[in-house]
Design an enzyme around this catalytic site. Structure first.
Site, mmCIF file in Angstrom:
data_model
loop_
_atom_site.group_PDB
_atom_site.id
_atom_site.type_symbol
_atom_site.label_atom_id
_atom_site.label_comp_id
_atom_site.label_asym_id
_atom_site.label_seq_id
_atom_site.Cartn_x
_atom_site.Cartn_y
_atom_site.Cartn_z
ATOM 1 N N CYS A 77 -2.842 -28.061 24.943
ATOM 2 C CA CYS A 77 -4.035 -28.863 24.684
ATOM 3 C C CYS A 77 -5.158 -27.924 24.239
ATOM 4 O O CYS A 77 -5.444 -26.933 24.898
ATOM 5 C CB CYS A 77 -4.427 -29.618 25.947
ATOM 6 N N ALA A 109 13.339 -15.975 8.079
ATOM 7 C CA ALA A 109 13.931 -17.286 7.821
ATOM 8 C C ALA A 109 15.437 -17.244 7.548
ATOM 9 O O ALA A 109 16.163 -18.160 7.946
ATOM 10 C CB ALA A 109 13.213 -17.942 6.642
ATOM 11 N N ASN A 111 19.756 -8.687 3.928
ATOM 12 C CA ASN A 111 19.034 -9.795 3.310
ATOM 13 C C ASN A 111 19.678 -10.156 1.981
ATOM 14 O O ASN A 111 20.093 -9.276 1.239
ATOM 15 C CB ASN A 111 17.559 -9.433 3.091
ATOM 16 N N GLN A 139 10.105 -13.932 12.984
ATOM 17 C CA GLN A 139 9.062 -14.697 12.308
ATOM 18 C C GLN A 139 9.384 -16.194 12.389
ATOM 19 O O GLN A 139 8.608 -17.016 11.931
ATOM 20 C CB GLN A 139 8.987 -14.265 10.834
ATOM 21 N N HIS A 173 5.214 -15.489 15.111
ATOM 22 C CA HIS A 173 4.574 -16.694 14.552
ATOM 23 C C HIS A 173 4.607 -17.855 15.540
ATOM 24 O O HIS A 173 4.423 -19.006 15.152
ATOM 25 C CB HIS A 173 5.242 -17.094 13.222
HETATM 26 ZN ZN LIG Z 1 -6.167 -31.398 27.970
#
Ligand SMILES: [Zn+2]
Length: 249
Positions: free
Chosen positions: A136, A27, A222, A110, A128
């Site tokens: 779908c 992040a 970091n 990530q 991720h």
């Molecule tokens: Zn579909």
């Protein structure tokens, strides 16, 4: 360990020496672009939005929430995870340059914002997933980010089969995408230098990648201390974009 002023010299020496560098980021790489860090004090988890107060952030981004309360899931998702108009920062661009220069083997991220690709990086493993891709649940057709973020109905449905369209994002309670994970493990095992950037290394199993590295140089960038600082050749607790800006190619 190196004296402060020598750290950047040492960083550039390592970058010059290595040609199979892997970057593993979290992040903190995106916060400079205005995307909240999920776990920092000002991050997503501490934005007390009255509407969602009955639920934990982990629940709101879980597969259980998507399946049992999709209306709540999508309301939260639309409010918090739209990255439209957000631009890459210096760290993203420097990594793209390092790839072009033949230094960087790949980026393991990530983050789910697609900013590395926007900055021009090609070899990116998104452990991720990404909010920029959707599919779908029923027929597997793919849909762009706007299909969810600009949907006129609370729950987005596939116009072809009527199934629910969902983001290709790893939710709490779900396994990491296999291809991205295998790619990441392969890169880390072959790397001569691993740069861990903008991640506090608390989210498993992704964080376990940091322990698979057995190459020559481990570099940590970091803001806060991480569990790998003691094993690192170089540790930077400065802003990651500022540190990256001092890499000379
Ligand atoms: Zn579909």
């Amino acid at each position: 360990m190196f004296e402060y002023d020598d750290k950047y010299e040492a960083l550039n020496r390592i970058i010059r020496e290595c040609n199979n560098i892997v970057f593993f980021g979290g992040a903190g790489v995106s916060t400079a672009s205005g995307i909240p860090d999920f776990r920092s004090k000002d991050g997503l988890y501490n934005q007390h939005d009255v509407r969602f107060d009955d639920y934990s952030p982990e629940y709101l981004l879980s597969i259980d929430c998507l399946m049992d309360h999709p209306d709540i899931f999508y309301e939260f998702y639309r409010q918090k995870l739209n990255v439209e108009g957000i631009k890459p920062n210096g760290a993203h661009y420097k990594l793209a340059e390092m790839e072009k220069a033949g230094k960087l083997m790949g980026i393991i991220t990530q983050n789910i914002d697609g900013l590395h690709q926007k900055a021009g990086s090609k070899a990116v493993a998104e452990v991720h997933g990404s909010t920029l891709r959707n599919f779908c649940n029923k027929c597997g057709r793919k849909y762009p980010a706007d299909f969810i973020f600009k949907s006129e109905t609370a729950i987005p449905h596939c116009p072809v089969c009527g199934g629910m369209v969902r983001p290709e994002v790893t939710l709490y309670g779900e396994a990491l995408p296999r291809d991205a994970w295998m790619q990441s493990v392969d890169w880390v095992k072959r790397a001569d230098c691993l740069i861990i950037g903008g991640t506090s290394l608390v989210v498993n199993p992704a964080a376990s990648l940091a322990y698979m590295f057995s190459g020559k140089y481990l570099i940590v960038m970091n803001r806060d201390a991480t569990s790998r600082d003691s094993a690192a050749s170089l540790v930077f607790h400065e802003n990651i974009a500022d540190v990256m800006a001092r890499i000379e190619l």
